[in-house]
Design a protein around this motif. Structure first.
Motif, short mmCIF file in Angstrom:
data_model
loop_
_atom_site.label_atom_id
_atom_site.label_comp_id
_atom_site.label_asym_id
_atom_site.label_seq_id
_atom_site.Cartn_x
_atom_site.Cartn_y
_atom_site.Cartn_z
N GLY A 115 0.83 -1.19 0.00
CA GLY A 115 0.00 0.00 0.00
C GLY A 115 0.86 1.24 0.00
N ARG A 116 0.23 2.39 -0.25
CA ARG A 116 0.93 3.67 -0.27
C ARG A 116 0.66 4.38 1.05
N LEU A 117 1.70 4.46 1.90
CA LEU A 117 1.56 4.99 3.25
C LEU A 117 1.86 6.48 3.30
N THR A 118 0.93 7.25 3.87
CA THR A 118 1.15 8.64 4.23
C THR A 118 1.02 8.75 5.74
N PRO A 119 2.13 8.93 6.46
CA PRO A 119 2.02 9.04 7.92
C PRO A 119 1.14 10.22 8.33
N SER A 120 0.34 10.02 9.36
CA SER A 120 -0.58 11.06 9.81
C SER A 120 0.19 12.32 10.20
N GLY A 121 -0.21 13.44 9.59
CA GLY A 121 0.42 14.72 9.90
C GLY A 121 1.63 15.05 9.06
N PHE A 122 2.03 14.16 8.14
CA PHE A 122 3.19 14.39 7.28
C PHE A 122 2.74 14.48 5.82
N SER A 123 3.38 15.37 5.04
CA SER A 123 3.10 15.46 3.62
C SER A 123 4.17 14.69 2.84
N MET A 124 4.16 13.37 3.05
CA MET A 124 5.08 12.48 2.34
C MET A 124 4.39 11.14 2.17
N VAL A 125 4.90 10.32 1.24
CA VAL A 125 4.27 9.06 0.90
C VAL A 125 5.33 8.04 0.51
N GLY A 126 5.08 6.75 0.79
CA GLY A 126 6.01 5.70 0.43
C GLY A 126 5.33 4.35 0.40
N ASP A 127 5.94 3.40 -0.29
CA ASP A 127 5.39 2.04 -0.37
C ASP A 127 5.64 1.30 0.94
N GLU A 128 4.58 0.76 1.52
CA GLU A 128 4.69 -0.10 2.70
C GLU A 128 4.27 -1.50 2.29
N LYS A 129 5.18 -2.46 2.37
CA LYS A 129 4.93 -3.80 1.85
C LYS A 129 5.08 -4.86 2.92
N MET A 130 4.04 -5.69 3.06
CA MET A 130 4.14 -6.92 3.85
C MET A 130 4.81 -7.95 2.97
N SER A 131 6.07 -8.30 3.31
CA SER A 131 6.89 -9.14 2.44
C SER A 131 6.91 -10.60 2.85
#
Length: 504
Positions: A115-131
């Motif tokens: 999924g594409r994670l945006t931490p709460s309160g931050f204006s950034m995004v990254g892939d979070e993968k259950m591997s």
């Protein structure tokens, strides 16, 4: 269709025996003989794959001598495919004129549930993968026929999520934020249900399919500087939930040896005296409930003569319980020496599958709830026994999500933001699989359980001013996916008939 989920659910059904509706109407009692059997006692290895979806509740904290929450809780998630290997041992035993299996197992999944994670309160995004994930547990099952086992499972599990490298969540997209979250393993528990069937063309070969729900403990993930690897003073608490459906080929090392209970009366007795048959031809009504989990990919746009993407895509979601009512009609027929059922149905769900939505780059948060859904479709099934139907289903579906009123995503929490997103209905398709079993306690009463995967079309949702109801000039494109497992009691209006020849 961007996603095609493998879908096959299995359930635990209990005793009840009747004969089918589409066979000749004269009972012919054969002599008592030992039935052909499969020995479920012994060890096995297995391999296969499946599809899964996960959600998490994320809350951002300021770290220090006095740790405190500085951004509200939001729901994010991911989904994808996985491969799996398994080994275990079972023991078959007889009780109350039925045959049961108890066993222990362990499995390991190689996964890409992203999924594409945006931490709460931050204006950034990254892939979070259950591997990857592994589990150990036990199962208890009922041998519905000598070659078909239905079971429930439970145990301990761990899941590993890879390192997440963040990018800035504004144009130009893809610019590194210089921050990351480290790889993390979560521990928890699981419960599941499935079915396993002996394949006739190769001794020892079986096919198993299982639905599984996992609940993991909260993990704290510091946000770190990419250059130094040191925490920057913020961290996220994450609570994760995972739904999976898996299908595997199984090889049993003692499938044709003598079973512990093979000489029991359950194997040697003649068929019972004529009983009311189970007639699958006719109409039915049903009611019950279930549990579901949904994901969505959200992208924010600036509206105008030229619509412009304002954020990168982020994955959010929700989960919860629902009630369901259903009506339908079936037709039973014989082909290739077996009995089948084809039918059509419609159902309506009243639900509360909700999550905390934070639209990318808005700095706001609000509850987004799937409050209802309906579906119309068909199913095709095989009668494993005269009273046990296994089936696939497919059809059209719509889901309604209630209005979302947003608050500011900063402490103190709960302050109105002055904007909202209106109620919206999404349209799509579903595929599912399940089992239905005739219960002995009341004539015409059946028990049905089904796993269902739904995918919905992308919809555009305007962000509106609370005072005027007018668009603020921005909107969110959302595509949704839903996993659900449902169980219900069914009443059939044409369940009975005269005695029949026992050809099963």
């Amino acid at each position: 269709m961007k996603q095609v989920a493998p879908a096959l659910v299995a359930l635990v059904t209990f005793s009840g025996s009747a004969l089918a509706a589409d066979l000749p109407r004269k009972y012919a009692k054969p002599p008592a003989v030992a039935a052909a059997f499969v020995n479920w006692t012994g060890c096995y290895v297995a391999g296969g794959g499946g599809y899964g979806m996960w959600n998490q509740e994320n809350s951002t904290f300021v770290d220090g001598p006095l740790r405190f929450q500085n951004a509200d809780t939001i729901t994010t998630g991911g989904r994808g495919y996985f491969g799996t290997v398994q080994a275990g041992c079972d023991y078959q035993f007889a009780a109350a004129s039925e045959r049961f299996v108890i066993g222990a197992f362990g499995d390991y999944d190689f996964a890409s549930l992203t999924g594409r994670l945006t931490p709460s309160g931050f204006s950034m995004v990254g892939d979070e993968k259950m591997s990857s994930a592994w589990a150990v547990g036990g199962r208890l099952g009922w041998v519905a026929t000598p070659s078909l086992l239905t079971y429930v499972s439970a145990g301990y599990t761990e899941a590993t999520f890879d390192r997440t490298n963040f990018n800035l969540n504004f144009p130009p997209f893809g610019v590194a934020a210089g921050l990351y979250q480290e790889k993390r393993t979560y521990d928890g528990w699981f419960i599941g249900s499935g079915a396993e069937y002996a394949l006739g063309f190769l001794p020892g070969l079986f096919w198993k399919t299982e639905y599984r729900f996992s609940d993991f403990n909260v993990g704290t993930n510091p946000i770190r500087d990419t250059a130094s690897g040191l925490p920057i003073g913020f961290s996220e608490d994450s609570k994760k939930y995972v739904h999976t459906v898996r299908s595997e080929l199984v090889y049993r090392f003692n499938s044709s040896g003598p079973a512990a209970d093979v000489t029991s009366p359950a194997y040697l007795k003649a068929p019972p005296a004529p009983t009311p048959l189970t007639n699958w031809t006719g109409c039915h009504v049903g009611g019950g409930g279930g549990y579901g989990l949904w994901n969505q990919d959200n992208t924010t746009y600036i509206d105008g003569p030229t619509r412009t993407r304002f954020s990168d895509t982020a994955t959010t979601g929700g989960r919860g319980f629902f009630g369901t009512v259903q009506g339908g009609c079936d037709y039973q027929f014989a082909a290739a020496g077996a009995a089948f059922v084809v039918g059509a149905f419609g159902d309506y769900d009243i639900g509360s599958l909700k999550g905390q939505l934070s639209p990318p780059r808005f700095g706001i948060v609000g509850e987004e709830k799937m409050s209802s859904a309906w579906a119309g479709g068909g199913r095709l099934g095989w009668l494993a026994t005269p009273s046990l139907l296994t089936y696939f289903s497919v059809g059209y579906t719509e889901a309604s999500f209630d209005r979302t009123d947003f608050t500011l995503n900063a402490a103190p929490f709960g302050r109105p933001s002055g904007v909202f997103m209106d109620k919206r209905t999404y349209r799509g398709w579903f595929i599912g699989a399940g089992e239905e079993h005739a219960l002995k306690i009341v004539p015409g009463l059946f028990w049905k359980t089904e796993y269902r995967f739904s995918e919905f079309d992308t919809a555009t949702n305007a962000v509106r001013d609370t005072a005027t109801g007018l668009s603020v000039g921005a909107s969110i494109d959302s595509e949704k996916w839903v996993h659900a497992v449902r169980s219900q009691l069914v009443y059939r209006f044409n369940w009975g008939g005269g005695p029949v020849v026992a050809k099963y």
